[in-house]
Write a protein that holds these residues in place. Structure first.
Motif, PDB file in Angstrom:
ATOM      1  N   ALA A  70       0.832  -1.211   0.000  1.00 35.36           N
ATOM      2  CA  ALA A  70       0.000   0.000   0.000  1.00 35.36           C
ATOM      3  C   ALA A  70       0.864   1.257   0.000  1.00 35.36           C
ATOM      4  N   LEU A  71       1.951   1.214   0.749  1.00 33.54           N
ATOM      5  CA  LEU A  71       2.862   2.361   0.816  1.00 33.54           C
ATOM      6  C   LEU A  71       3.486   2.629  -0.561  1.00 33.54           C
ATOM      7  N   ALA A  72       3.984   1.578  -1.199  1.00 29.03           N
ATOM      8  CA  ALA A  72       4.612   1.723  -2.518  1.00 29.03           C
ATOM      9  C   ALA A  72       3.586   2.182  -3.553  1.00 29.03           C
ATOM     10  N   ASP A  73       2.371   1.641  -3.487  1.00 31.69           N
ATOM     11  CA  ASP A  73       1.335   2.045  -4.442  1.00 31.69           C
ATOM     12  C   ASP A  73       1.006   3.534  -4.304  1.00 31.69           C
ATOM     13  N   LYS A  74       0.964   4.035  -3.075  1.00 33.50           N
ATOM     14  CA  LYS A  74       0.691   5.459  -2.859  1.00 33.50           C
ATOM     15  C   LYS A  74       1.818   6.315  -3.442  1.00 33.50           C
ATOM     16  N   GLU A  75       3.050   5.889  -3.249  1.00 35.78           N
ATOM     17  CA  GLU A  75       4.198   6.626  -3.790  1.00 35.78           C
ATOM     18  C   GLU A  75       4.142   6.633  -5.324  1.00 35.78           C
ATOM     19  N   LEU A  76       3.755   5.523  -5.926  1.00 34.66           N
ATOM     20  CA  LEU A  76       3.638   5.463  -7.380  1.00 34.66           C
ATOM     21  C   LEU A  76       2.534   6.389  -7.889  1.00 34.66           C
ATOM     22  N   GLU A  77       1.453   6.501  -7.142  1.00 32.56           N
ATOM     23  CA  GLU A  77       0.389   7.453  -7.509  1.00 32.56           C
ATOM     24  C   GLU A  77       0.931   8.883  -7.481  1.00 32.56           C
ATOM     25  N   ASP A  78       1.716   9.204  -6.442  1.00 32.97           N
ATOM     26  CA  ASP A  78       2.339  10.533  -6.356  1.00 32.97           C
ATOM     27  C   ASP A  78       3.212  10.791  -7.580  1.00 32.97           C
ATOM     28  N   HIS A  79       4.001   9.789  -7.951  1.00 31.96           N
ATOM     29  CA  HIS A  79       4.875   9.926  -9.125  1.00 31.96           C
ATOM     30  C   HIS A  79       4.068  10.177 -10.386  1.00 31.96           C
ATOM     31  N   ARG A 111       7.034  18.633  -2.788  1.00 32.79           N
ATOM     32  CA  ARG A 111       7.336  18.900  -1.378  1.00 32.79           C
ATOM     33  C   ARG A 111       6.527  17.990  -0.456  1.00 32.79           C
ATOM     34  N   GLN A 112       5.278  17.736  -0.785  1.00 33.16           N
ATOM     35  CA  GLN A 112       4.463  16.810   0.016  1.00 33.16           C
ATOM     36  C   GLN A 112       5.015  15.380  -0.089  1.00 33.16           C
ATOM     37  N   HIS A 113       5.394  14.983  -1.287  1.00 34.04           N
ATOM     38  CA  HIS A 113       5.946  13.644  -1.517  1.00 34.04           C
ATOM     39  C   HIS A 113       7.254  13.467  -0.741  1.00 34.04           C
ATOM     40  N   VAL A 114       8.128  14.447  -0.808  1.00 31.18           N
ATOM     41  CA  VAL A 114       9.416  14.394  -0.110  1.00 31.18           C
ATOM     42  C   VAL A 114       9.189  14.302   1.402  1.00 31.18           C
ATOM     43  N   ALA A 115       8.305  15.132   1.929  1.00 25.00           N
ATOM     44  CA  ALA A 115       8.022  15.102   3.368  1.00 25.00           C
ATOM     45  C   ALA A 115       7.515  13.731   3.779  1.00 25.00           C
ATOM     46  N   ASP A 116       6.630  13.142   2.985  1.00 27.78           N
ATOM     47  CA  ASP A 116       6.093  11.819   3.297  1.00 27.78           C
ATOM     48  C   ASP A 116       7.200  10.765   3.273  1.00 27.78           C
ATOM     49  N   GLU A 117       8.041  10.808   2.247  1.00 25.83           N
ATOM     50  CA  GLU A 117       9.135   9.830   2.185  1.00 25.83           C
ATOM     51  C   GLU A 117      10.089   9.983   3.362  1.00 25.83           C
ATOM     52  N   GLU A 118      10.492  11.206   3.634  1.00 23.47           N
ATOM     53  CA  GLU A 118      11.513  11.422   4.661  1.00 23.47           C
ATOM     54  C   GLU A 118      10.984  11.221   6.081  1.00 23.47           C
ATOM     55  N   GLN A 119       9.705  11.494   6.313  1.00 21.33           N
ATOM     56  CA  GLN A 119       9.152  11.362   7.663  1.00 21.33           C
ATOM     57  C   GLN A 119       8.515  10.000   7.922  1.00 21.33           C
ATOM     58  N   ASN A 120       8.142   9.293   6.865  1.00 21.52           N
ATOM     59  CA  ASN A 120       7.417   8.040   7.033  1.00 21.52           C
ATOM     60  C   ASN A 120       8.153   6.859   6.396  1.00 21.52           C
TER      61      ASN A 120
END
Length: 187
Positions: A70-79, A111-120
């Motif tokens: 689920a985490l990877a799928d959300k990141e792919l949606e962001d991309h 910026r939202q994507h980066v914050a999510d990756e770096e904090q989560n």
């Protein structure tokens, strides 16, 4: 493009480089021609970064983190969202009325994507993945960025194995187009 260190260090350094380019864009007045040059550089960096993440980071997230699919799928949606914005931006000159609107949208998304990756995502991956595996992933990401495309291709596959097979060829064509056009070169 390649900085050294484990996968997290490599990607965080990429994030800082993109943020620096965003700052250069924000510092220039609307319509300034250099905003387009910096936007092209941002796009080149983001596309290479995304291709490397899709090929190596997200498969590792799926493998090592509970709930990683689920985490990877959300990141792919962001991309996918960011890539479409970059594709729209690609056809805009700095003085185009849509340029500023698209740039603001891209900066917000990234910026939202980066914050999510770096904090989560990154802390969870660091806790779940052995250090030597993170180091190997860092090397794979650096290698992928060297051959990755430099232009947005929203319809391209974003999951292995298809993305790993197609990216180098598309990347070669993109780099040839960039060299012929001067895209991404400093003014």
């Amino acid at each position: 493009m390649g900085h050294g260190g484990n996968v997290i260090d490599e990607l965080v350094t990429d994030h800082r480089e993109v943020e620096e380019l965003f700052g250069k864009i924000e510092a220039l007045p609307s319509g300034h021609k250099d905003r387009k040059m910096y936007a092209d550089q941002v796009t080149m960096e983001l596309v290479r970064h995304s291709v490397a993440e899709e090929a190596y980071l997200y498969p590792a997230v799926r493998e090592h983190i509970d709930g990683g699919d689920a985490l990877a799928d959300k990141e792919l949606e962001d991309h996918a969202e960011a890539e479409q914005i970059m594709k729209d931006l690609e056809g805009c000159a700095a003085d185009d009325a849509r340029f500023d609107q698209l740039m603001v949208k891209l900066m917000r998304e990234i910026r939202q994507h980066v914050a999510d990756e770096e904090q989560n995502l990154f802390p969870r991956l660091r806790a779940a993945c052995p250090p030597d595996a993170l180091d190997r992933l860092g090397e794979k990401v650096r290698m992928a960025k060297k051959t990755a495309p430099t232009r947005p291709h929203p319809a391209a596959p974003d999951k292995p194995p298809a993305n790993k097979m197609l990216a180098p060829g598309v990347g070669m064509i993109d780099r040839l187009r960039d060299a012929l056009s001067g895209r991404g070169k400093h003014a």
